[in-house]
Design an enzyme around this catalytic site. Sequence first.
Site, PDB file in Angstrom:
ATOM      1  N   THR A 157      -1.533  -4.686  -5.195  1.00  0.00           N
ATOM      2  CA  THR A 157      -0.815  -3.903  -4.191  1.00  0.00           C
ATOM      3  C   THR A 157       0.583  -4.469  -3.926  1.00  0.00           C
ATOM      4  OG1 THR A 157      -0.817  -3.374  -1.830  1.00  0.00           O
ATOM      5  CG2 THR A 157      -2.022  -5.334  -2.464  1.00  0.00           C
ATOM      6  N   ASP A 158       1.468  -3.626  -3.421  1.00  0.00           N
ATOM      7  CA  ASP A 158       2.805  -4.098  -3.029  1.00  0.00           C
ATOM      8  C   ASP A 158       2.747  -4.952  -1.760  1.00  0.00           C
ATOM      9  OD1 ASP A 158       2.258  -2.083  -1.190  1.00  0.00           O
ATOM     10  OD2 ASP A 158       4.118  -0.966  -1.516  1.00  0.00           O
ATOM     11  N   GLU A 159       1.598  -4.920  -1.049  1.00  0.00           N
ATOM     12  CA  GLU A 159       1.524  -5.653   0.222  1.00  0.00           C
ATOM     13  C   GLU A 159       1.605  -7.166   0.023  1.00  0.00           C
ATOM     14  OE1 GLU A 159      -1.283  -4.294   3.075  1.00  0.00           O
ATOM     15  OE2 GLU A 159      -1.113  -2.216   2.430  1.00  0.00           O
ATOM     16  N   TYR A 213      -6.029  -8.797   4.332  1.00  0.00           N
ATOM     17  CA  TYR A 213      -6.163  -8.005   3.100  1.00  0.00           C
ATOM     18  C   TYR A 213      -5.134  -8.449   2.068  1.00  0.00           C
ATOM     19  CZ  TYR A 213      -5.200  -4.134  -0.125  1.00  0.00           C
ATOM     20  OH  TYR A 213      -4.942  -3.394  -1.259  1.00  0.00           O
ATOM     21  N   LYS A 227      -5.556 -10.260  -1.585  1.00  0.00           N
ATOM     22  CA  LYS A 227      -5.057  -9.671  -2.837  1.00  0.00           C
ATOM     23  C   LYS A 227      -4.056 -10.627  -3.508  1.00  0.00           C
ATOM     24  CE  LYS A 227      -5.754  -6.117  -4.481  1.00  0.00           C
ATOM     25  NZ  LYS A 227      -6.834  -5.602  -5.385  1.00  0.00           N
TER      26      LYS A 227
HETATM   27  P1  NAD Z   1     -11.489   1.956  -2.126  1.00  0.00           P
HETATM   28  O1  NAD Z   1     -11.798   1.158  -0.910  1.00  0.00           O
HETATM   29  O2  NAD Z   1     -11.416   3.437  -2.038  1.00  0.00           O
HETATM   30  O3  NAD Z   1     -12.558   1.623  -3.264  1.00  0.00           O
HETATM   31  C1  NAD Z   1     -12.997   0.325  -3.535  1.00  0.00           C
HETATM   32  C2  NAD Z   1     -14.235   0.394  -4.427  1.00  0.00           C
HETATM   33  O4  NAD Z   1     -14.667  -0.940  -4.708  1.00  0.00           O
HETATM   34  C3  NAD Z   1     -15.415   1.122  -3.762  1.00  0.00           C
HETATM   35  O5  NAD Z   1     -16.020   2.008  -4.673  1.00  0.00           O
HETATM   36  C4  NAD Z   1     -16.370  -0.016  -3.404  1.00  0.00           C
HETATM   37  O6  NAD Z   1     -17.729   0.385  -3.394  1.00  0.00           O
HETATM   38  C5  NAD Z   1     -16.069  -1.023  -4.510  1.00  0.00           C
HETATM   39  N1  NAD Z   1     -16.403  -2.395  -4.113  1.00  0.00           N
HETATM   40  C6  NAD Z   1     -16.044  -3.011  -2.950  1.00  0.00           C
HETATM   41  N2  NAD Z   1     -16.558  -4.255  -2.928  1.00  0.00           N
HETATM   42  C7  NAD Z   1     -17.226  -4.433  -4.108  1.00  0.00           C
HETATM   43  C8  NAD Z   1     -17.944  -5.518  -4.671  1.00  0.00           C
HETATM   44  N3  NAD Z   1     -18.101  -6.679  -4.007  1.00  0.00           N
HETATM   45  N4  NAD Z   1     -18.506  -5.360  -5.903  1.00  0.00           N
HETATM   46  C9  NAD Z   1     -18.371  -4.188  -6.576  1.00  0.00           C
HETATM   47  N5  NAD Z   1     -17.710  -3.123  -6.070  1.00  0.00           N
HETATM   48  C10 NAD Z   1     -17.135  -3.249  -4.859  1.00  0.00           C
HETATM   49  O7  NAD Z   1     -10.122   1.348  -2.690  1.00  0.00           O
HETATM   50  P2  NAD Z   1      -8.897   2.070  -3.390  1.00  0.00           P
HETATM   51  O8  NAD Z   1      -7.970   2.548  -2.359  1.00  0.00           O
HETATM   52  O9  NAD Z   1      -9.397   2.976  -4.429  1.00  0.00           O
HETATM   53  O10 NAD Z   1      -8.212   0.799  -4.083  1.00  0.00           O
HETATM   54  C11 NAD Z   1      -8.626   0.359  -5.389  1.00  0.00           C
HETATM   55  C12 NAD Z   1      -7.817  -0.865  -5.783  1.00  0.00           C
HETATM   56  O11 NAD Z   1      -6.440  -0.540  -5.804  1.00  0.00           O
HETATM   57  C13 NAD Z   1      -7.968  -2.042  -4.833  1.00  0.00           C
HETATM   58  O12 NAD Z   1      -7.990  -3.216  -5.596  1.00  0.00           O
HETATM   59  C14 NAD Z   1      -6.725  -1.982  -3.957  1.00  0.00           C
HETATM   60  O13 NAD Z   1      -6.359  -3.254  -3.504  1.00  0.00           O
HETATM   61  C15 NAD Z   1      -5.717  -1.442  -4.960  1.00  0.00           C
HETATM   62  N6  NAD Z   1      -4.610  -0.666  -4.357  1.00  0.00           N
HETATM   63  C16 NAD Z   1      -4.846   0.365  -3.520  1.00  0.00           C
HETATM   64  C17 NAD Z   1      -3.786   1.110  -3.006  1.00  0.00           C
HETATM   65  C18 NAD Z   1      -4.006   2.273  -2.079  1.00  0.00           C
HETATM   66  O14 NAD Z   1      -3.016   2.815  -1.553  1.00  0.00           O
HETATM   67  N7  NAD Z   1      -5.224   2.721  -1.852  1.00  0.00           N
HETATM   68  C19 NAD Z   1      -2.478   0.769  -3.356  1.00  0.00           C
HETATM   69  C20 NAD Z   1      -2.272  -0.312  -4.220  1.00  0.00           C
HETATM   70  C21 NAD Z   1      -3.347  -1.013  -4.734  1.00  0.00           C
HETATM   71  O1  TDX Z   2      -4.679   5.348  12.350  1.00  0.00           O
HETATM   72  C1  TDX Z   2      -3.667   4.904  11.776  1.00  0.00           C
HETATM   73  N1  TDX Z   2      -2.448   4.951  12.423  1.00  0.00           N
HETATM   74  C2  TDX Z   2      -1.296   4.474  11.871  1.00  0.00           C
HETATM   75  O2  TDX Z   2      -0.234   4.551  12.490  1.00  0.00           O
HETATM   76  C3  TDX Z   2      -3.720   4.330  10.452  1.00  0.00           C
HETATM   77  C4  TDX Z   2      -5.026   4.237   9.713  1.00  0.00           C
HETATM   78  C5  TDX Z   2      -2.539   3.849   9.907  1.00  0.00           C
HETATM   79  N2  TDX Z   2      -1.368   3.906  10.598  1.00  0.00           N
HETATM   80  C6  TDX Z   2      -0.143   3.376   9.967  1.00  0.00           C
HETATM   81  C7  TDX Z   2      -0.256   1.957   9.465  1.00  0.00           C
HETATM   82  C8  TDX Z   2       0.659   1.951   8.251  1.00  0.00           C
HETATM   83  O3  TDX Z   2       1.988   1.701   8.672  1.00  0.00           O
HETATM   84  O4  TDX Z   2       0.096   4.178   8.802  1.00  0.00           O
HETATM   85  C9  TDX Z   2       0.563   3.372   7.710  1.00  0.00           C
HETATM   86  C10 TDX Z   2      -0.409   3.509   6.550  1.00  0.00           C
HETATM   87  O5  TDX Z   2      -1.607   2.880   6.919  1.00  0.00           O
HETATM   88  P1  TDX Z   2      -2.873   2.767   5.946  1.00  0.00           P
HETATM   89  O6  TDX Z   2      -3.224   4.114   5.437  1.00  0.00           O
HETATM   90  O7  TDX Z   2      -3.925   1.961   6.632  1.00  0.00           O
HETATM   91  O8  TDX Z   2      -2.251   1.995   4.687  1.00  0.00           O
HETATM   92  P2  TDX Z   2      -1.525   0.558   4.556  1.00  0.00           P
HETATM   93  O9  TDX Z   2      -1.916  -0.362   5.636  1.00  0.00           O
HETATM   94  O10 TDX Z   2      -0.070   0.819   4.357  1.00  0.00           O
HETATM   95  O11 TDX Z   2      -2.207   0.040   3.168  1.00  0.00           O
HETATM   96  C11 TDX Z   2      -2.439   0.942   2.075  1.00  0.00           C
HETATM   97  O12 TDX Z   2      -1.482   0.818   1.079  1.00  0.00           O
HETATM   98  C12 TDX Z   2      -1.508  -0.318   0.257  1.00  0.00           C
HETATM   99  C13 TDX Z   2      -3.830   0.765   1.479  1.00  0.00           C
HETATM  100  O13 TDX Z   2      -4.791   0.858   2.494  1.00  0.00           O
HETATM  101  C14 TDX Z   2      -3.944  -0.520   0.742  1.00  0.00           C
HETATM  102  O14 TDX Z   2      -5.209  -0.639   0.107  1.00  0.00           O
HETATM  103  C15 TDX Z   2      -2.891  -0.586  -0.301  1.00  0.00           C
HETATM  104  O15 TDX Z   2      -2.929  -1.811  -0.953  1.00  0.00           O
END
Ligand code: NAD
Ligand code: TDX
Length: 349
Positions: free
Chosen positions: A130-132, A155, A159
């Site tokens: 992630t970019d975080e 988180y 990561k």
């Molecule tokens: P998600 O939470 O939707 O899915 C995570 C999956 O991992 C789920 O299916 C869960 O059951 C599985 N999982 C969790 N713990 C586990 C374990 N101990 N063993 C096996 N499986 C397990 O997440 P997502 O949003 O699809 O993100 C996927 C990946 O991409 C993550 O590594 C996250 O850090 C990265 N990522 C997400 C975003 C975003 O915006 N969602 C952005 C950048 C990177």
């Molecule tokens: O109820 C809310 N109110 C609110 O203001 C929620 C859930 C979020 N927010 C704000 C927080 C953030 O500034 O909105 C923005 C986006 O929040 P999230 O959807 O929780 O995402 P963020 O915290 O930015 O992280 C996401 O992007 C990077 C994903 O959850 C991560 O898994 C990924 O790595």
Amino acid sequence: MKNILITGGAGFIGSHVIRLFVNKYPDYTVVNLDKLTYAGNLENLKDVENAPNYVFEKGDIVDEAFVFALFEKYAFDGVIHLAAESHVDRSIANPMEFIHTNVIGTVNLLNAAKTHWKDSSDKRFYHISTDEVYGSLGEEGLFTEETAYDPRSPYSAAKAGSDHFVRAWFHTYKLPVVISNCSNNYGPNQFPEKLLPLFINNIIHNKPLPVYGKGENVRDWLYVIDHVHAIDLVYHKGMVGETYNIGGHNEWKNIDLIRLLCKIMDIKLGREPGTSEKLITYVKDRAGHDMRYAIDASKIQEELGWVPSLQFAEGLDKTIDWYLDNPEWIKNVTSGEYQNYYREQYENR
Ligand code: NAD
Ligand code: TDX
């Protein structure tokens, strides 16, 4: 013929990765390893579950014996590692789970690959991050692959830790790794705890929209399928040992995005203009809330030819329509119904 391990394939991004790999690469056997936490839903993969080149394995990446046995069983040629605890708010409430899965789970996978890949020249361990990990930007600037790590939430710290271990296994043991760090994804099948699906669902049900702080934080939004195309490219063409940043060139202040969403929802739901905006409720800010994320994606563009293909207006429209068309999915994932069903199926095997 190749055996590919995809972890976290029942989650949001992982399910879209599985779909692309199963359909695009019939010669690959795609093994989906997922623990089926609250965020993992096999319902996301209904359309590919009977494909001849798809296998599901329920398990925990933290379970070393299980992970090693899986490498024995399938002799994987490559790994795309997405399994993680992914929600920042949950990491603030319960950091330990994030350290177990995101750090120890990743190291288990690295160790299993290192142990089983005697000749690793044609292998690949791809870690999705992630970019975080780069921390929080001010008003100016973009995260590049050279930006120093500065994670600020449990988180992102977990990561960042996992990214460091992946690079350590490359430098120390010559494991052929590649990493990508992506900005905020949105699209179908995202668990309705993240901003967009949560707010879409709340608007549908006339529930308050909890905006953290003043809503001035900025995120760079990317449609999930564009991320999946980047993952396909990095897996097949990325240079071993390299990192690629992936982003949408699409920065939005939270409150501007929320207001836009409200306007579109009013039209789609046939409500008076301004109805959904009345649901906006400013609440206490998220602890340690990062102010701004924005990605410089020029490396992946120049080296691998990737650019986001979907305009944000179109992606947002498709996403909203998907949630409006799938109320059962929202109900079942939030109540745990799907998890219970699939857990029972796999526990009784
Ligand atoms: P998600 O939470 O939707 O899915 C995570 C999956 O991992 C789920 O299916 C869960 O059951 C599985 N999982 C969790 N713990 C586990 C374990 N101990 N063993 C096996 N499986 C397990 O997440 P997502 O949003 O699809 O993100 C996927 C990946 O991409 C993550 O590594 C996250 O850090 C990265 N990522 C997400 C975003 C975003 O915006 N969602 C952005 C950048 C990177
Ligand atoms: O109820 C809310 N109110 C609110 O203001 C929620 C859930 C979020 N927010 C704000 C927080 C953030 O500034 O909105 C923005 C986006 O929040 P999230 O959807 O929780 O995402 P963020 O915290 O930015 O992280 C996401 O992007 C990077 C994903 O959850 C991560 O898994 C990924 O790595």
